[in-house]
Design a protein around this motif. Structure first.
Motif, PDB file in Angstrom:
ATOM      1  N   ILE A   1      45.943  65.901  31.507  1.00 18.66           N
ATOM      2  CA  ILE A   1      46.830  65.114  30.728  1.00 18.66           C
ATOM      3  C   ILE A   1      48.165  65.740  30.813  1.00 18.66           C
ATOM      4  O   ILE A   1      49.189  64.983  30.880  1.00 18.66           O
ATOM      5  N   PHE A   2      48.289  67.158  30.358  1.00 21.28           N
ATOM      6  CA  PHE A   2      49.327  67.773  30.129  1.00 21.28           C
ATOM      7  C   PHE A   2      50.325  67.802  31.803  1.00 21.28           C
ATOM      8  O   PHE A   2      51.518  67.243  31.608  1.00 21.28           O
ATOM      9  N   PHE A   3      49.692  67.919  32.495  1.00 22.09           N
ATOM     10  CA  PHE A   3      50.261  68.012  33.754  1.00 22.09           C
ATOM     11  C   PHE A   3      50.542  66.717  34.297  1.00 22.09           C
ATOM     12  O   PHE A   3      51.860  66.450  35.097  1.00 22.09           O
ATOM     13  N   LEU A   4      49.912  65.668  34.160  1.00 22.63           N
ATOM     14  CA  LEU A   4      50.373  64.280  34.383  1.00 22.63           C
ATOM     15  C   LEU A   4      51.583  63.894  33.566  1.00 22.63           C
ATOM     16  O   LEU A   4      52.369  63.201  34.146  1.00 22.63           O
ATOM     17  N   ALA A   5      51.659  64.204  32.356  1.00 25.03           N
ATOM     18  CA  ALA A   5      52.590  63.927  31.535  1.00 25.03           C
ATOM     19  C   ALA A   5      53.887  64.592  31.889  1.00 25.03           C
ATOM     20  O   ALA A   5      55.120  64.072  31.867  1.00 25.03           O
ATOM     21  N   ILE A   6      53.859  65.771  32.400  1.00 26.95           N
ATOM     22  CA  ILE A   6      54.969  66.628  33.096  1.00 26.95           C
ATOM     23  C   ILE A   6      55.502  65.695  34.255  1.00 26.95           C
ATOM     24  O   ILE A   6      56.803  65.668  34.294  1.00 26.95           O
ATOM     25  N   GLN A   7      54.667  65.209  35.075  1.00 29.96           N
ATOM     26  CA  GLN A   7      54.998  64.539  36.183  1.00 29.96           C
ATOM     27  C   GLN A   7      55.516  63.052  36.013  1.00 29.96           C
ATOM     28  O   GLN A   7      55.709  62.365  36.953  1.00 29.96           O
ATOM     29  N   SER A   8      55.447  62.482  34.832  1.00 24.84           N
ATOM     30  CA  SER A   8      55.770  61.031  34.535  1.00 24.84           C
ATOM     31  C   SER A   8      56.983  60.499  34.877  1.00 24.84           C
ATOM     32  O   SER A   8      56.983  59.211  35.235  1.00 24.84           O
TER      33      SER A   8
END
Length: 73
Positions: free
Chosen positions: A42-49
Motif C-alpha cells: 500500500i505504501f509503495f502504491l501510494a507513492i506511485q499514485s
C-alpha cells in the motif's frame, strides 16, 4: 493505443513494482508477516499514485514552456 489500455498497463506496472519492492523490504527487514507485506505494498502504491492522476493534456501543459524557449533561439 486506447487510453484504457494505457491506464491498465500503467496500473499493472506500478502494481508489479510495488509488489517487488514490498518483497525486497520483507527480505531486508526483520518483520516478515503478511500484514507487513500488505502495508509495504500500500505504501509503495501510494507513492506511485501521481502516475495515475497525470493525463496527456496535463503533461502537455506542464512542458509547453520548454518548446517555447527552444523555438525562440
Amino acid at each position: 493505443m486506447n487510453e484504457t489500455v494505457k491506464l491498465l498497463i500503467t496500473v499493472a506496472l506500478a502494481s508489479a513494482a510495488a509488489l517487488l519492492a514490498s518483497a525486497l523490504m520483507l527480505k531486508f527487514t526483520p518483520n516478515d508477516s503478511w500484514a507487513a507485506f500488505v502495508g509495504w505494498t500500500i505504501f509503495f502504491l501510494a507513492i506511485q499514485s501521481p502516475v495515475f492522476l497525470a493525463a496527456q493534456t496535463s503533461r502537455g501543459s506542464c512542458t509547453a514552456w520548454l518548446t517555447r524557449h527552444r523555438n525562440k533561439g
